[in-house]
Design a protein around this motif. Structure first.
Motif, PDB file in Angstrom:
ATOM      1  N   ARG A  13      48.437  43.366  42.603  1.00 10.47           N
ATOM      2  CA  ARG A  13      47.465  43.064  41.560  1.00 10.47           C
ATOM      3  C   ARG A  13      47.911  41.922  40.657  1.00 10.47           C
ATOM      4  O   ARG A  13      47.087  41.201  40.110  1.00 10.47           O
ATOM      5  CB  ARG A  13      47.126  44.305  40.756  1.00 10.47           C
ATOM      6  N   HIS A  14      49.219  41.694  40.494  1.00 17.96           N
ATOM      7  CA  HIS A  14      49.674  40.594  39.636  1.00 17.96           C
ATOM      8  C   HIS A  14      49.472  39.231  40.299  1.00 17.96           C
ATOM      9  O   HIS A  14      49.541  38.201  39.636  1.00 17.96           O
ATOM     10  CB  HIS A  14      51.134  40.799  39.215  1.00 17.96           C
ATOM     11  N   LYS A  15      49.185  39.196  41.602  1.00 19.51           N
ATOM     12  CA  LYS A  15      48.922  37.930  42.297  1.00 19.51           C
ATOM     13  C   LYS A  15      47.438  37.599  42.396  1.00 19.51           C
ATOM     14  O   LYS A  15      47.072  36.517  42.823  1.00 19.51           O
ATOM     15  CB  LYS A  15      49.513  37.968  43.700  1.00 19.51           C
ATOM     16  N   VAL A  16      46.569  38.534  42.016  1.00 21.94           N
ATOM     17  CA  VAL A  16      45.129  38.315  42.103  1.00 21.94           C
ATOM     18  C   VAL A  16      44.692  37.458  40.927  1.00 21.94           C
ATOM     19  O   VAL A  16      45.013  37.745  39.776  1.00 21.94           O
ATOM     20  CB  VAL A  16      44.365  39.661  42.109  1.00 21.94           C
ATOM     21  N   ILE A  17      43.950  36.389  41.211  1.00 18.63           N
ATOM     22  CA  ILE A  17      43.479  35.477  40.173  1.00 18.63           C
ATOM     23  C   ILE A  17      41.959  35.456  40.204  1.00 18.63           C
ATOM     24  O   ILE A  17      41.354  35.054  41.195  1.00 18.63           O
ATOM     25  CB  ILE A  17      44.024  34.053  40.398  1.00 18.63           C
ATOM     26  N   HIS A  19      38.279  34.046  38.788  1.00 17.79           N
ATOM     27  CA  HIS A  19      37.830  32.731  38.357  1.00 17.79           C
ATOM     28  C   HIS A  19      37.678  32.635  36.841  1.00 17.79           C
ATOM     29  O   HIS A  19      37.742  31.555  36.278  1.00 17.79           O
ATOM     30  CB  HIS A  19      36.524  32.347  39.059  1.00 17.79           C
ATOM     31  N   ASP A  20      37.494  33.760  36.161  1.00 10.49           N
ATOM     32  CA  ASP A  20      37.355  33.728  34.705  1.00 10.49           C
ATOM     33  C   ASP A  20      38.667  34.051  33.989  1.00 10.49           C
ATOM     34  O   ASP A  20      38.699  34.154  32.766  1.00 10.49           O
ATOM     35  CB  ASP A  20      36.246  34.678  34.243  1.00 10.49           C
ATOM     36  N   GLY A  21      39.764  34.228  34.729  1.00 15.25           N
ATOM     37  CA  GLY A  21      41.076  34.411  34.131  1.00 15.25           C
ATOM     38  C   GLY A  21      41.456  35.834  33.759  1.00 15.25           C
ATOM     39  O   GLY A  21      42.550  36.060  33.277  1.00 15.25           O
ATOM     40  N   ARG A  22      40.581  36.807  33.981  1.00 16.97           N
ATOM     41  CA  ARG A  22      40.918  38.172  33.605  1.00 16.97           C
ATOM     42  C   ARG A  22      41.882  38.778  34.616  1.00 16.97           C
ATOM     43  O   ARG A  22      41.949  38.362  35.765  1.00 16.97           O
ATOM     44  CB  ARG A  22      39.665  39.034  33.465  1.00 16.97           C
ATOM     45  N   GLU A  23      42.634  39.772  34.164  1.00 16.73           N
ATOM     46  CA  GLU A  23      43.615  40.425  35.015  1.00 16.73           C
ATOM     47  C   GLU A  23      43.019  41.663  35.675  1.00 16.73           C
ATOM     48  O   GLU A  23      42.076  42.258  35.167  1.00 16.73           O
ATOM     49  CB  GLU A  23      44.831  40.842  34.190  1.00 16.73           C
ATOM     50  N   VAL A  24      43.604  42.064  36.797  1.00 20.67           N
ATOM     51  CA  VAL A  24      43.187  43.268  37.484  1.00 20.67           C
ATOM     52  C   VAL A  24      43.878  44.441  36.797  1.00 20.67           C
ATOM     53  O   VAL A  24      45.102  44.445  36.653  1.00 20.67           O
ATOM     54  CB  VAL A  24      43.572  43.215  38.977  1.00 20.67           C
TER      55      VAL A  24
END
Length: 129
Positions: A13-17, A19-24
Protein backbone atom coordinates in the motif's frame (compact mmCIF):
# COMPACT_ATOMS: atom_id res chain seq x y z
CA UNK A 1 -1.95 -23.14 -2.38
CA UNK A 2 -2.34 -21.64 -5.85
CA UNK A 3 -4.59 -18.80 -4.67
CA UNK A 4 -2.16 -17.55 -2.04
CA UNK A 5 0.58 -16.88 -4.60
CA UNK A 6 -1.64 -14.33 -6.30
CA UNK A 7 -1.43 -12.10 -3.23
CA UNK A 8 2.31 -11.75 -3.82
CA UNK A 9 1.58 -9.82 -7.03
CA UNK A 10 -0.32 -7.05 -5.25
CA UNK A 11 1.64 -3.86 -4.65
CA UNK A 12 2.26 -2.85 -1.04
CA UNK A 13 0.00 0.00 0.00
CA UNK A 14 2.91 2.44 0.54
CA UNK A 15 3.85 2.05 -3.16
CA UNK A 16 0.36 2.83 -4.49
CA UNK A 17 0.11 6.35 -5.92
CA UNK A 18 -3.31 7.87 -6.58
CA UNK A 19 -3.64 10.63 -9.15
CA UNK A 20 -4.94 13.03 -6.49
CA UNK A 21 -2.12 12.25 -4.02
CA UNK A 22 -4.15 10.54 -1.31
CA UNK A 23 -2.76 7.53 0.52
CA UNK A 24 -4.25 4.05 0.69
CA UNK A 25 -5.58 3.42 4.21
CA UNK A 26 -4.18 0.52 6.20
CA UNK A 27 -6.88 -2.20 6.23
CA UNK A 28 -5.44 -3.85 9.34
CA UNK A 29 -6.20 -0.83 11.52
CA UNK A 30 -9.60 0.31 12.80
CA UNK A 31 -11.44 -2.99 12.44
CA UNK A 32 -14.64 -1.76 14.01
CA UNK A 33 -17.31 -4.30 13.12
CA UNK A 34 -20.20 -2.04 14.11
CA UNK A 35 -18.80 0.78 11.98
CA UNK A 36 -18.72 -1.54 8.95
CA UNK A 37 -22.23 -2.79 9.68
CA UNK A 38 -23.35 0.84 9.79
CA UNK A 39 -21.83 1.41 6.36
CA UNK A 40 -23.62 -1.67 5.02
CA UNK A 41 -26.91 -0.51 6.49
CA UNK A 42 -26.47 2.95 4.94
CA UNK A 43 -25.79 1.30 1.58
CA UNK A 44 -28.89 -0.89 1.86
CA UNK A 45 -31.04 2.15 2.69
CA UNK A 46 -29.84 4.02 -0.41
CA UNK A 47 -32.53 3.75 -3.07
CA UNK A 48 -29.92 3.59 -5.84
CA UNK A 49 -28.88 0.20 -4.47
CA UNK A 50 -32.23 -1.25 -5.50
CA UNK A 51 -31.43 -0.49 -9.14
CA UNK A 52 -28.97 -3.39 -8.92
CA UNK A 53 -31.60 -5.89 -7.79
CA UNK A 54 -32.95 -6.71 -11.30
CA UNK A 55 -29.43 -7.23 -12.62
CA UNK A 56 -28.39 -9.43 -9.68
CA UNK A 57 -31.58 -11.49 -9.84
CA UNK A 58 -31.23 -11.84 -13.60
CA UNK A 59 -27.65 -13.07 -13.50
CA UNK A 60 -28.39 -15.40 -10.59
CA UNK A 61 -31.53 -16.81 -12.21
CA UNK A 62 -29.79 -17.16 -15.56
CA UNK A 63 -26.94 -19.14 -13.98
CA UNK A 64 -29.34 -21.48 -12.21
CA UNK A 65 -31.41 -22.04 -15.34
CA UNK A 66 -28.30 -22.65 -17.43
CA UNK A 67 -26.97 -25.19 -14.91
CA UNK A 68 -30.23 -27.14 -14.89
CA UNK A 69 -30.46 -27.03 -18.69
CA UNK A 70 -26.90 -28.23 -19.17
CA UNK A 71 -27.31 -31.03 -16.62
CA UNK A 72 -30.49 -32.26 -18.27
CA UNK A 73 -29.40 -32.31 -21.92
CA UNK A 74 -25.59 -32.46 -22.09
CA UNK A 75 -22.77 -34.81 -21.12
CA UNK A 76 -20.10 -34.12 -18.52
CA UNK A 77 -17.60 -33.13 -21.23
CA UNK A 78 -20.04 -30.71 -22.83
CA UNK A 79 -20.79 -29.16 -19.44
CA UNK A 80 -17.07 -28.77 -18.76
CA UNK A 81 -16.66 -27.06 -22.12
CA UNK A 82 -19.62 -24.83 -21.30
CA UNK A 83 -18.09 -23.88 -17.95
CA UNK A 84 -14.76 -23.11 -19.59
CA UNK A 85 -16.26 -21.07 -22.41
CA UNK A 86 -18.51 -19.10 -20.05
CA UNK A 87 -15.49 -18.30 -17.86
CA UNK A 88 -13.50 -17.13 -20.87
CA UNK A 89 -16.45 -15.07 -22.11
CA UNK A 90 -16.91 -13.50 -18.66
CA UNK A 91 -13.21 -12.60 -18.51
CA UNK A 92 -13.37 -11.04 -21.98
CA UNK A 93 -16.51 -9.10 -21.02
CA UNK A 94 -14.81 -7.79 -17.86
CA UNK A 95 -11.84 -6.61 -19.89
CA UNK A 96 -14.07 -4.89 -22.45
CA UNK A 97 -16.24 -3.20 -19.80
CA UNK A 98 -13.10 -2.12 -17.92
CA UNK A 99 -11.82 -0.51 -21.10
CA UNK A 100 -15.18 1.15 -21.74
CA UNK A 101 -15.30 2.59 -18.22
CA UNK A 102 -11.80 4.05 -18.64
CA UNK A 103 -12.89 6.16 -21.62
CA UNK A 104 -12.87 9.82 -20.61
CA UNK A 105 -15.12 11.05 -23.47
CA UNK A 106 -18.31 9.98 -21.67
CA UNK A 107 -19.09 11.11 -18.13
CA UNK A 108 -19.26 8.44 -15.42
CA UNK A 109 -22.93 9.05 -14.52
CA UNK A 110 -23.99 8.78 -18.17
CA UNK A 111 -21.91 5.65 -18.61
CA UNK A 112 -23.34 4.07 -15.44
CA UNK A 113 -26.93 4.81 -16.46
CA UNK A 114 -26.44 3.52 -19.99
CA UNK A 115 -24.76 0.35 -18.66
CA UNK A 116 -27.71 -0.25 -16.34
CA UNK A 117 -30.14 0.15 -19.24
CA UNK A 118 -28.10 -2.20 -21.46
CA UNK A 119 -27.89 -4.90 -18.75
CA UNK A 120 -31.56 -4.56 -17.91
CA UNK A 121 -32.58 -4.88 -21.56
CA UNK A 122 -30.34 -7.93 -21.98
CA UNK A 123 -31.80 -9.58 -18.86
CA UNK A 124 -35.40 -8.84 -19.90
CA UNK A 125 -34.67 -10.15 -23.39
CA UNK A 126 -33.22 -13.36 -21.96
CA UNK A 127 -36.21 -13.85 -19.68
CA UNK A 128 -38.71 -13.26 -22.46
CA UNK A 129 -36.84 -15.61 -24.78
Amino acid sequence: MPGSSLALLISPRHKVIHHDGREVPDPTKNKAVMKELGKWWALLKDKRFFLLVPVMVGFNWNGTYLGIYLTRYFSVRARALGALSSGVAATAANIVWGYVYDIKAISRPTLAKSTWVIFSVIMLTLFSW
